[in-house]
Design a protein around this motif. Structure first.
Motif, PDB file in Angstrom:
ATOM      1  N   HIS A 211       0.844  -1.191   0.000  1.00  0.00           N
ATOM      2  CA  HIS A 211       0.000   0.000   0.000  1.00  0.00           C
ATOM      3  C   HIS A 211       0.876   1.237   0.000  1.00  0.00           C
ATOM      4  O   HIS A 211       1.853   1.326   0.759  1.00  0.00           O
ATOM      5  N   SER A 212       0.563   2.183  -0.876  1.00  0.00           N
ATOM      6  CA  SER A 212       1.121   3.532  -0.863  1.00  0.00           C
ATOM      7  C   SER A 212       2.647   3.506  -0.827  1.00  0.00           C
ATOM      8  O   SER A 212       3.285   2.986  -1.722  1.00  0.00           O
ATOM      9  N   TYR A 234      -1.617  -1.253  -3.967  1.00  0.00           N
ATOM     10  CA  TYR A 234      -2.719  -0.310  -3.819  1.00  0.00           C
ATOM     11  C   TYR A 234      -2.163   1.102  -3.693  1.00  0.00           C
ATOM     12  O   TYR A 234      -1.424   1.416  -2.768  1.00  0.00           O
ATOM     13  N   GLU A 235      -2.464   1.900  -4.693  1.00  0.00           N
ATOM     14  CA  GLU A 235      -2.160   3.330  -4.722  1.00  0.00           C
ATOM     15  C   GLU A 235      -0.703   3.673  -4.390  1.00  0.00           C
ATOM     16  O   GLU A 235      -0.422   4.493  -3.514  1.00  0.00           O
ATOM     17  N   TYR A 237       2.710   5.667  -4.830  1.00  0.00           N
ATOM     18  CA  TYR A 237       2.983   7.026  -5.309  1.00  0.00           C
ATOM     19  C   TYR A 237       4.472   7.183  -5.612  1.00  0.00           C
ATOM     20  O   TYR A 237       4.871   7.298  -6.758  1.00  0.00           O
ATOM     21  N   TYR A 281      -3.783  -0.840  -8.243  1.00  0.00           N
ATOM     22  CA  TYR A 281      -5.143  -0.331  -8.105  1.00  0.00           C
ATOM     23  C   TYR A 281      -5.135   1.107  -7.570  1.00  0.00           C
ATOM     24  O   TYR A 281      -4.376   1.418  -6.639  1.00  0.00           O
ATOM     25  N   TYR A 282      -6.007   1.935  -8.143  1.00  0.00           N
ATOM     26  CA  TYR A 282      -6.235   3.287  -7.634  1.00  0.00           C
ATOM     27  C   TYR A 282      -7.735   3.498  -7.449  1.00  0.00           C
ATOM     28  O   TYR A 282      -8.548   2.975  -8.220  1.00  0.00           O
ATOM     29  N   ILE A 286      -9.624  11.157  -8.150  1.00  0.00           N
ATOM     30  CA  ILE A 286      -8.315  11.498  -8.678  1.00  0.00           C
ATOM     31  C   ILE A 286      -8.543  12.326  -9.940  1.00  0.00           C
ATOM     32  O   ILE A 286      -9.333  11.933 -10.802  1.00  0.00           O
ATOM     33  N   TRP A 299      -2.540  12.712  -6.531  1.00  0.00           N
ATOM     34  CA  TRP A 299      -2.757  11.319  -6.935  1.00  0.00           C
ATOM     35  C   TRP A 299      -2.902  11.177  -8.446  1.00  0.00           C
ATOM     36  O   TRP A 299      -2.658  10.099  -8.992  1.00  0.00           O
ATOM     37  N   LEU A 303      -0.985   8.239 -10.465  1.00  0.00           N
ATOM     38  CA  LEU A 303      -1.660   7.367 -11.424  1.00  0.00           C
ATOM     39  C   LEU A 303      -1.005   7.460 -12.799  1.00  0.00           C
ATOM     40  O   LEU A 303      -0.780   6.439 -13.468  1.00  0.00           O
ATOM     41  N   HIS A 324      -7.912   1.388 -12.616  1.00  0.00           N
ATOM     42  CA  HIS A 324      -8.527   2.529 -11.956  1.00  0.00           C
ATOM     43  C   HIS A 324      -9.934   2.094 -11.566  1.00  0.00           C
ATOM     44  O   HIS A 324     -10.791   1.904 -12.442  1.00  0.00           O
ATOM     45  N   HIS A 335      -7.996   6.450  -0.450  1.00  0.00           N
ATOM     46  CA  HIS A 335      -6.637   5.918  -0.552  1.00  0.00           C
ATOM     47  C   HIS A 335      -6.525   4.547   0.110  1.00  0.00           C
ATOM     48  O   HIS A 335      -5.495   3.885  -0.010  1.00  0.00           O
TER      49      HIS A 335
END
Length: 361
Positions: A211-212, A234-235, A237, A281-282, A286, A299, A303, A324, A335
């Motif tokens: 995650h993140s 997951y998401e 960045y 996944y996002y 966004i 975000w 993406l 997405h 998030h």
């Protein structure tokens, strides 16, 4: 104290859905756990020169200090599937992020245990129950929770986003704030990677779910250890890695952390990521185009970079996909899609992908 606005019939409906979901989960059949436990993995040791003197036990001479390990809690269900799911949290979080949701429903830990996957939940080095770091630090209580409410796309504080899949009762929001966990040392992707890789050395082949901020160490772990059979992110960045000479231009953003940049690595390392299936996944809210709404624009850049990264992996023969969720008909996610009100639907999407890739045997 200001009240959070936009509590509408829709939000009341979301709360009713959550209440009914929680009530339904109380009727779930018991979980059958074959094995359960916890351990530390990875890390380093410091040994002070000299000899330990029993008469001077508070002197450092001759003593040791173990730190920078990860903490792992695991459960193996009866009739378990072959590949375990290894869950790595994001910034400001701990393994709690995968456990019960802020409003008390089952998180991915139990959802996937019920689907017969062995589960390994990590606290990364210098976080949570792996708090013994090898660097000095200080923790300052800073009032910043309304920033995180906004950064994590629950809404633009004090307003929730319309149709957002986050419970709107005050108790759930307090639980969300309280699950945030401070660093006990600076974040170091290499230190995190070393411990996660050590876990795969211990347990064997498995699927890494990040995650993140965990996304960057996730890619690095898959490069370092061939026992990572697939990566689910997951998401993510920061932390996208590209072959030397092929790092894309920085993506400008009105987000508070500025332009997003990729990181160069040797092509041979990048090619290792083309050997395994990867899905990213996002959630919702966004921006599709540059905007001054800083959380949505932050975000957007993430993406966009994920899409560029996946396209390059696939160009080199990889199997990477960016999903997405609103474009897949899964709407309103923050998030934290895996703990939102529709997290069972989000889990169903992951189960579909795992089955498609032959990872649910």
């Amino acid at each position: 104290m200001r009240k959070i606005r936009n509590v509408s019939l829709i939000s009341i409906g979301c709360m009713l859905v959550a209440a009914l979901s929680l009530q339904a989960q109380h009727k779930n059949k018991p979980l059958h756990i074959a094995q359960q436990g916890s351990f530390a993995v990875g890390g380093t040791m410091l040994r002070e020169a000299g000899d330990f003197d029993l008469a001077q036990p508070l002197e450092a001479s001759g003593q040791t200090y173990h730190g920078d390990h990860a903490y792992v809690f695991y459960q193996v269900p009866a009739k378990a599937r072959s590949y375990p799911l290894v869950f790595l949290h994001g910034a400001g979080q701990s393994k709690k992020t995968w456990e019960s949701t802020p409003d008390g429903r089952e998180g991915f830990q139990n959802i996937f245990l019920r689907r017969r996957f062995p589960i390994y939940l990590l606290d990364q080095p210098r976080r949570g129950e792996a708090g013994k770091g090898m660097v000095e630090s200080s923790i300052k209580p800073t009032a910043d929770e309304q920033f995180w409410f906004t950064q994590f796309r629950i809404g633009n504080y004090p307003d929730y986003f319309p149709h957002v899949q986050f419970p709107r009762d005050s108790a759930s929001l307090v639980q969300f704030y309280r699950q945030m966990t401070p660093n006990t040392g600076s974040f170091d992707a290499q230190v995190v990677t070393a411990s996660v890789s050590s876990l795969f050395d211990k347990i064997g082949t498995g699927i890494l779910v990040t995650h993140s901020q965990g996304g960057g160490p996730g890619w690095l772990t898959a490069i370092a250890n061939s026992k990572v059979r697939a990566v689910v992110a997951y998401e993510p960045y920061s932390g996208f890695v590209f072959p030397e000479g092929e790092v894309p231009a920085a993506i400008a953003s009105s987000g508070l952390f500025g332009a997003l940049r990729g990181t160069a690595i040797p092509l041979a390392d990048f090619m290792k990521l083309t050997k395994i299936p990867i899905v990213i996944y996002y959630g919702d809210n966004i921006a599709k185009e540059p905007t001054t709404v800083w959380n949505k624009d932050h975000w957007r850049s993430g993406l966009e970079m994920a899409q560029q990264w996946a396209a390059l992996l696939n160009k080199y023969g990889g199997d990477a996909q960016v999903i997405h969720l609103p474009e897949a008909g899964i709407l309103g996610n923050t998030h934290f899609p895996f703990s939102d009100l529709n997290n069972v639907q989000v889990a169903d999407e992951l189960s579909r992908w795992l089955k498609q890739k032959g990872l649910d045997k």
